[in-house]
Design a protein around this motif. Sequence first.
Motif, PDB file in Angstrom:
ATOM      1  N   PHE A   1       0.838  -1.196   0.000  1.00 28.05           N
ATOM      2  CA  PHE A   1       0.000   0.000   0.000  1.00 28.05           C
ATOM      3  C   PHE A   1       0.875   1.249   0.000  1.00 28.05           C
ATOM      4  O   PHE A   1       1.886   1.317   0.713  1.00 28.05           O
TER       5      PHE A   1
ATOM      6  N   LEU B   1      -1.779   1.134  -4.528  1.00 23.18           N
ATOM      7  CA  LEU B   1      -0.731   0.120  -4.403  1.00 23.18           C
ATOM      8  C   LEU B   1       0.482   0.535  -5.224  1.00 23.18           C
ATOM      9  O   LEU B   1       0.342   0.990  -6.360  1.00 23.18           O
TER      10      LEU B   1
ATOM     11  N   ALA C   1      -7.174  -7.987  -3.422  1.00 23.84           N
ATOM     12  CA  ALA C   1      -7.372  -7.050  -2.310  1.00 23.84           C
ATOM     13  C   ALA C   1      -8.738  -7.314  -1.681  1.00 23.84           C
ATOM     14  O   ALA C   1      -9.734  -7.442  -2.384  1.00 23.84           O
TER      15      ALA C   1
ATOM     16  N   THR D   1       2.482   3.234  -9.331  1.00 24.14           N
ATOM     17  CA  THR D   1       1.416   3.161  -8.338  1.00 24.14           C
ATOM     18  C   THR D   1       0.083   3.070  -9.059  1.00 24.14           C
ATOM     19  O   THR D   1      -0.194   3.852  -9.966  1.00 24.14           O
TER      20      THR D   1
ATOM     21  N   LEU E   1      -3.999  -7.061   1.424  1.00 20.72           N
ATOM     22  CA  LEU E   1      -3.441  -7.463   0.128  1.00 20.72           C
ATOM     23  C   LEU E   1      -2.989  -8.918   0.221  1.00 20.72           C
ATOM     24  O   LEU E   1      -2.261  -9.295   1.159  1.00 20.72           O
TER      25      LEU E   1
END
Length: 337
Positions: free
Chosen positions: A160, A189, A202, A230, A251
């Motif tokens: 994250f 993420l 997730a 990301t 996750l």
Amino acid sequence: MNRETTFAAAATVVAVVSLVAAAVVPGALADPTDDGPLRPGPVQVEEVPIAPGAATGETATLAVEARLEHRGNPTDNVTVLFRAIDSESNLVETSHTADVGTLTGDRETPVRANLTVAREGGYEIETIVFRDGERVDRATRRVSGLEALTPAYADSNVGFAESTALQPVSVSVGSADGDRVSLDLSAALTNGGDAPTSDLEATFVVRQAESNVVADRVTVPVGEIRAGRTSTVDASVTVPGEYNYYVDAILWRDDVHVDSARSVANLDPTERISANVTEREVEFEVEDFESGGAETTAATEDGGAYRGTQSDTPGFGVVVAVVALLAAALLARRRSE
């Protein structure tokens, strides 16, 4: 006495002394080139570097390397004993003996071993050098914090995002229908590795803050995230309104927990929570989180039982109960008058 006579006499004395020495001390006149037993050269531990190896859920492997310094004549039958001793119990967790053989020349020789120990606590790594079964040197080093080593199955470069400008988990209100509210969830993420990854999932778990009752949960696949990039993963849940919630994002990779993050959803207009404060107990009504009406039983004035179903409107049953109590009190007052 002339000079020649003196030299002759001295030579005779030397010859006599040599003969006597040869008779009394055998080998006194031996050829210095003859081979004889040589004193073994010294051997000592110069340093012992230790590196972490493979780790599992229960164990960790330590790669230990003893660098032996040798000088002088050859040294035969050299062995090295490696031991891992628990720092708390002083018990030997594991050991390994390495046969080095003969050391020659003025140089350092590395001797390696792998020690597998429990992945917790700390250990004293002891290295002992033997020559012909006799201990000639010893060195120790301490290791700790093995529980911080990540097993291969849980190792991932994706986690994250952590940034002051980018929240790892964000929550927004999508829509409201009566006493139900739809929440739009989004997790950021970051792939910190060198290759893209796409084998992740997730899970979003929404828990009522005061009771920890799970109001809703959802699991969604994570798309491909390029190296160094990301990306976000989105989901939606529906929960009862006018409550506060913790939103946990987990996750996963192949059913293994990789990372987690938390956010909050403040739907109660009279009270707010944050993701990093101590939770406290307040009144909570569990029926607001049931999927349907549940049958209830209450006693009647004549001792019988009244059966009915709970209302779908949150908090409505409490209002009715309060009105009934007030009516009963007024009725009792009139009868007493």
